[in-house]
Design a protein around this motif. Structure first.
Motif, PDB file in Angstrom:
ATOM      1  N   LEU A   1      28.451  53.622  23.623  1.00 37.34           N
ATOM      2  CA  LEU A   1      28.318  52.355  24.547  1.00 37.34           C
ATOM      3  C   LEU A   1      28.897  51.103  24.035  1.00 37.34           C
ATOM      4  CD1 LEU A   1      24.584  52.469  25.828  1.00 37.34           C
ATOM      5  CD2 LEU A   1      26.747  52.283  27.125  1.00 37.34           C
ATOM      6  N   PRO A   2      29.001  50.721  22.770  1.00 30.22           N
ATOM      7  CA  PRO A   2      29.415  49.468  22.163  1.00 30.22           C
ATOM      8  C   PRO A   2      31.026  49.349  22.556  1.00 30.22           C
ATOM      9  CG  PRO A   2      28.126  50.731  20.666  1.00 30.22           C
ATOM     10  CD  PRO A   2      28.286  51.502  21.429  1.00 30.22           C
ATOM     11  N   ALA A   3      31.689  50.357  22.444  1.00 34.19           N
ATOM     12  CA  ALA A   3      33.450  50.025  22.740  1.00 34.19           C
ATOM     13  C   ALA A   3      33.447  49.842  24.302  1.00 34.19           C
ATOM     14  CB  ALA A   3      34.038  51.269  22.166  1.00 34.19           C
ATOM     15  N   GLU A   4      32.579  50.654  25.126  1.00 31.58           N
ATOM     16  CA  GLU A   4      32.730  50.211  26.346  1.00 31.58           C
ATOM     17  C   GLU A   4      31.953  49.057  27.039  1.00 31.58           C
ATOM     18  OE1 GLU A   4      31.694  52.874  30.523  1.00 31.58           O
ATOM     19  OE2 GLU A   4      31.585  53.758  28.529  1.00 31.58           O
ATOM     20  N   GLN A   5      31.118  48.507  26.243  1.00 30.75           N
ATOM     21  CA  GLN A   5      30.649  47.176  26.643  1.00 30.75           C
ATOM     22  C   GLN A   5      31.414  46.202  26.228  1.00 30.75           C
ATOM     23  OE1 GLN A   5      28.074  48.051  28.881  1.00 30.75           O
ATOM     24  NE2 GLN A   5      27.370  45.983  28.344  1.00 30.75           N
ATOM     25  N   TYR A   6      32.123  46.335  25.167  1.00 34.81           N
ATOM     26  CA  TYR A   6      33.315  45.219  24.602  1.00 34.81           C
ATOM     27  C   TYR A   6      34.550  45.446  26.037  1.00 34.81           C
ATOM     28  CZ  TYR A   6      36.543  42.881  21.866  1.00 34.81           C
ATOM     29  OH  TYR A   6      37.476  41.963  21.427  1.00 34.81           O
ATOM     30  N   ALA A   7      34.860  46.534  26.163  1.00 29.29           N
ATOM     31  CA  ALA A   7      35.753  46.880  27.246  1.00 29.29           C
ATOM     32  C   ALA A   7      35.237  46.062  28.563  1.00 29.29           C
ATOM     33  CB  ALA A   7      36.030  48.256  27.525  1.00 29.29           C
ATOM     34  N   ILE A   8      34.093  46.155  29.018  1.00 29.75           N
ATOM     35  CA  ILE A   8      33.499  45.321  30.300  1.00 29.75           C
ATOM     36  C   ILE A   8      33.752  43.933  30.141  1.00 29.75           C
ATOM     37  CG2 ILE A   8      31.796  45.120  31.761  1.00 29.75           C
ATOM     38  CD1 ILE A   8      30.743  47.850  31.066  1.00 29.75           C
ATOM     39  N   GLN A   9      33.636  43.613  28.781  1.00 33.68           N
ATOM     40  CA  GLN A   9      33.719  42.011  28.729  1.00 33.68           C
ATOM     41  C   GLN A   9      35.107  41.608  28.295  1.00 33.68           C
ATOM     42  OE1 GLN A   9      31.237  41.709  25.177  1.00 33.68           O
ATOM     43  NE2 GLN A   9      29.348  42.527  26.132  1.00 33.68           N
ATOM     44  N   THR A  10      35.763  42.454  27.958  1.00 34.44           N
ATOM     45  CA  THR A  10      37.025  41.854  27.464  1.00 34.44           C
ATOM     46  C   THR A  10      38.428  42.448  28.349  1.00 34.44           C
ATOM     47  OG1 THR A  10      37.477  43.373  25.872  1.00 34.44           O
ATOM     48  CG2 THR A  10      36.343  41.294  25.168  1.00 34.44           C
ATOM     49  N   GLY A  11      38.038  43.316  28.836  1.00 35.95           N
ATOM     50  CA  GLY A  11      39.348  44.390  29.478  1.00 35.95           C
ATOM     51  C   GLY A  11      39.886  45.162  28.742  1.00 35.95           C
ATOM     52  N   GLN A  12      39.578  45.153  27.490  1.00 35.11           N
ATOM     53  CA  GLN A  12      40.442  46.072  26.401  1.00 35.11           C
ATOM     54  C   GLN A  12      39.867  47.450  26.436  1.00 35.11           C
ATOM     55  OE1 GLN A  12      41.770  44.437  22.406  1.00 35.11           O
ATOM     56  NE2 GLN A  12      40.189  45.941  21.633  1.00 35.11           N
ATOM     57  N   HIS A  13      40.904  48.164  26.528  1.00 35.54           N
ATOM     58  CA  HIS A  13      40.569  49.686  26.672  1.00 35.54           C
ATOM     59  C   HIS A  13      39.674  50.163  25.498  1.00 35.54           C
ATOM     60  CE1 HIS A  13      40.813  54.045  26.949  1.00 35.54           C
ATOM     61  NE2 HIS A  13      41.334  53.881  28.303  1.00 35.54           N
ATOM     62  N   PRO A  14      38.824  50.905  25.654  1.00 39.42           N
ATOM     63  CA  PRO A  14      37.628  51.341  24.313  1.00 39.42           C
ATOM     64  C   PRO A  14      38.341  52.176  23.295  1.00 39.42           C
ATOM     65  CG  PRO A  14      36.785  51.750  26.441  1.00 39.42           C
ATOM     66  CD  PRO A  14      37.938  51.457  27.050  1.00 39.42           C
ATOM     67  N   GLU A  15      39.595  52.756  23.711  1.00 40.40           N
ATOM     68  CA  GLU A  15      40.443  53.403  22.741  1.00 40.40           C
ATOM     69  C   GLU A  15      40.975  52.950  21.859  1.00 40.40           C
ATOM     70  OE1 GLU A  15      43.657  57.337  22.489  1.00 40.40           O
ATOM     71  OE2 GLU A  15      43.426  56.010  24.578  1.00 40.40           O
ATOM     72  N   ILE A  16      41.487  51.481  22.202  1.00 37.82           N
ATOM     73  CA  ILE A  16      42.206  50.592  21.329  1.00 37.82           C
ATOM     74  C   ILE A  16      41.117  49.860  20.828  1.00 37.82           C
ATOM     75  CG2 ILE A  16      43.195  48.175  21.285  1.00 37.82           C
ATOM     76  CD1 ILE A  16      44.461  48.934  24.013  1.00 37.82           C
TER      77      ILE A  16
END
Length: 623
Positions: A83-98
């Motif tokens: 979840l953490p990488a995905e929540q960050y992606a939701i907030q910033t638009g940055q792909h979780p893989e990056i």
């Protein structure tokens, strides 16, 4: 002369990496030793103090065993979905893989600076398609398997289909969600879709209704350890109990094997006892109770069949489907209000909370021994996932039942003598020499003798039978999220759920426009119609991909096996590697791993052993 630690340490760190000092290969001239560290999740903050605290100890031990002449496997990798990488992606638009790659780079840099003796050539990441190809492969094998209770192992689902075609369900002793009965002729008359729906009742990986921790703000199901005080550990969002259709793994079929396997594992007694309690084996009886003035009846499980004459009320779990059936119109408003309050609490909180709450359903059940009509209540101290989600309450001899009876004015009848006045406190002593009273044909018998006598009577009357029950439940194996392993199944209107051919693995995650879940709580993948709409591998007709993804623990359940042969593109790991490295000799992990993580790995190991992939059924067996 001043010790220039920056220059000296960098020099030797670079040398160790360039010369691959800690790279290890199979060497039959030396005894092998496998030292495993807990699998870290690469968060943006980098290593926390708990990581090096444990890793230093295992590093010292690895060096010690190497100096003793052992060929030491000491690898490292990353539990890279979650979840953490995905929540960050939701907030910033940055792909979780990056985000994940950046975090892993930071972890690697820190681990190298500390100077740990890892074989970095074996590094694995659960988000790498070359890795999760084999997680998907294992899931398909579970989907294509059922559990035979007679043989005590997983078997190909094709064998079960053959049994259905030959003799229906007659004589079968297999793990299932619901006891079904049909003949071979009835089976053959069903459509392909109907047959597939029936098989889901038996598959080890199956789709079914289950109670989950639902977080609307995160748009996903959460594991119990991801919920704290009724809110999500990540973000602090409200969580409620909800029944949803989810992919599950039928780990309950392995409950007894997981218990028995503890006798072969080189663990501490306290850790084994923790797992025994988590699995929770109970011997007792299932008993049918009829509902007054109704054709309805329901089943309860009890370990104390001897106390049946002391039943003065029944209690349903708030999530039980019986609640809707037994709630009278006069009680509906009060019951609905209680259910609304209860769904905001997790099972863990309900178990820990000793306060007494409940609401009357308006209905009554008939005690088959006394003929009395006893009220049916609803209370959150009863859990839907244990037993049948309904209990018979004997307040004279159970603390929670006694507290409930005192608060709501239910009758208290002593049926086992030897304690204090049961109107003042429940007599709950476990002494099997207690004498039955107020119990008709059981009067004068000891508890030890009364239990089998009552179970025999239940069988003669056709209203009950002996039963072994486990607290361990099937594990929810799907999440309504993007950042996870895609589930390699398609849903065909004609054929039902169909797995992808293994040559089409890995099924890759597509790019998405948004990482937000849909308004209806579906995964972000459900919005990618070009990816979702596909053809059925079986009939070639139109079908849709499963849009839920696997949970974070999917890849971390078997990573210790992949370390043995991390670059194999033909198999999860070669038989030669698995036979040479055998099993883990030393595992270093936090106390939070003692139940769920270590049970996950043991279950996967047992299943992979059943299908002939690995030689040993337990991942931490004594050697």
């Amino acid at each position: 002369m001043e010790y220039n630690f920056r220059e000296i340490e960098k020099k030797w760190h670079d040398y160790w990496i360039a010369e691959k000092v800690y790279k290890v290969e199979k060497d039959t001239n030396k005894p092998k030793y496998y030292v495993l560290d807990m699998f870290p999740y690469p968060s943006g903050a980098g290593l926390h103090v708990g990581h090096p605290l444990g890793y230093i100890a295992s590093d010292i031990y690895s060096r010690f065993k190497r100096l003793q002449g052992f060929n030491v496997l000491h690898p490292m990798g990353y539990d890279a979905y979650g979840l953490p990488a995905e929540q960050y992606a939701i907030q910033t638009g940055q792909h979780p893989e990056i985000t994940t790659k950046n975090n892993i780079a930071r972890y690697r840099e820190q681990l190298e600076k500390i100077g740990f003796c890892y074989d970095w050539s074996r590094e694995i990441r659960t988000c790498d398609p070359e890795y999760y190809k084999w997680t998907q492969w294992a899931f398909i094998r579970m989907f294509n398997s059922y559990y035979c209770n007679d043989e005590k192992q997983a078997r190909p689902i094709s064998e079960l289909i053959q049994a259905f075609e030959t003799s229906g369900t007659e004589g079968l002793n297999v793990a299932c969600g619901e006891e079904l009965s049909f003949t071979a002729e009835e089976w053959k008359a069903k459509s392909d879709k109907e047959k597939q729906d029936i098989l889901l009742n038996y598959r080890i990986a199956y789709r079914g209704e289950t109670m989950v921790n639902w977080c609307a703000a995160l748009g996903t199901v959460l594991a119990n350890d991801e919920v704290v005080n009724g809110v999500s550990e990540r973000g602090g969002y409200p969580v409620e109990q909800k029944i949803m259709r989810q992919w599950c793994l039928r780990v309950s079929a392995y409950a007894q094997r997981l218990l028995d396997g503890l006798e072969t594992i080189d663990w501490t007694d306290s850790l084994k006892e923790t797992q025994r309690n988590w699995i929770g084996r109970s011997e007792g009886a299932e008993i049918q109770f009829k509902v007054k003035d109704s054709d309805l009846e329901f089943t309860i499980f009890t370990t104390r069949a001897d106390t049946m004459f002391g039943v003065t009320f029944m209690v349903l779990a708030p999530e039980s489907e019986l609640v809707a059936q037994l709630t009278t119109p006069e009680q509906k408003q009060e019951v609905d209000a209680y259910l609304d309050r209860t769904k905001k609490r997790t099972e863990r909180e309900r178990i820990a909370d000793r306060s007494v709450t409940g609401v009357f359903s308006g209905s009554y059940a008939i005690n088959p021994f006394t003929g009395d009509a006893v009220p049916v209540w609803i209370s959150d101290y009863v859990l839907a996932g244990y037993g049948t989600g309904a209990i018979m309450a004997v307040p004279a001899h159970d603390d929670r039942d006694w507290e409930f009876a005192k608060k709501f004015g239910c009758e208290i009848i002593e049926v086992v003598s030897g304690g204090e006045d049961v109107q003042k406190a429940a007599f709950t002593a476990k002494d099997e020499t207690g004498i039955l009273v107020n119990s008709d044909f059981l009067n004068g018998k000891t508890v030890k003798d009364a239990i089998p006598a009552m179970i025999e009577w239940l069988g003669e009357k056709g209203i009950g039978h002996a039963k072994v029950q486990y607290k361990l439940r099937d594990w929810v194996f799907s999440r309504q999220r993007y950042w996870g392993e895609p589930i390699p199944l398609v849903n065909c209107p004609k054929c039902g759920w169909v797995p992808l051919p293994e040559e089409q693995l890995p099924l890759l995650l597509p790019e998405v426009d948004s990482y937000e879940v849909t308004d209806t709580g579906e995964s972000p993948l459900s919005k990618m119609t070009d990816w979702v709409n596909t053809t059925c591998p079986k009939c070639g007709g139109p079908a849709q991909r499963e849009t839920d993804t696997m949970p974070q623990w999917a890849g971390s359940s078997w990573y210790f096996l992949r370390y043995m042969d991390p670059h194999n593109d033909k198999a999860l790991a070669s038989k030669e590697a698995l036979e040479y490295w055998g099993q883990v000799d030393w595992y270093n992990g936090g106390m939070e791993h003692t139940t769920l993580h270590l049970l996950y790995s043991r279950f996967w190991n047992n299943f992979l052993h059943d299908i002939g992939v690995i030689p040993c059924a337990e991942p931490y067996a004594k050697r």
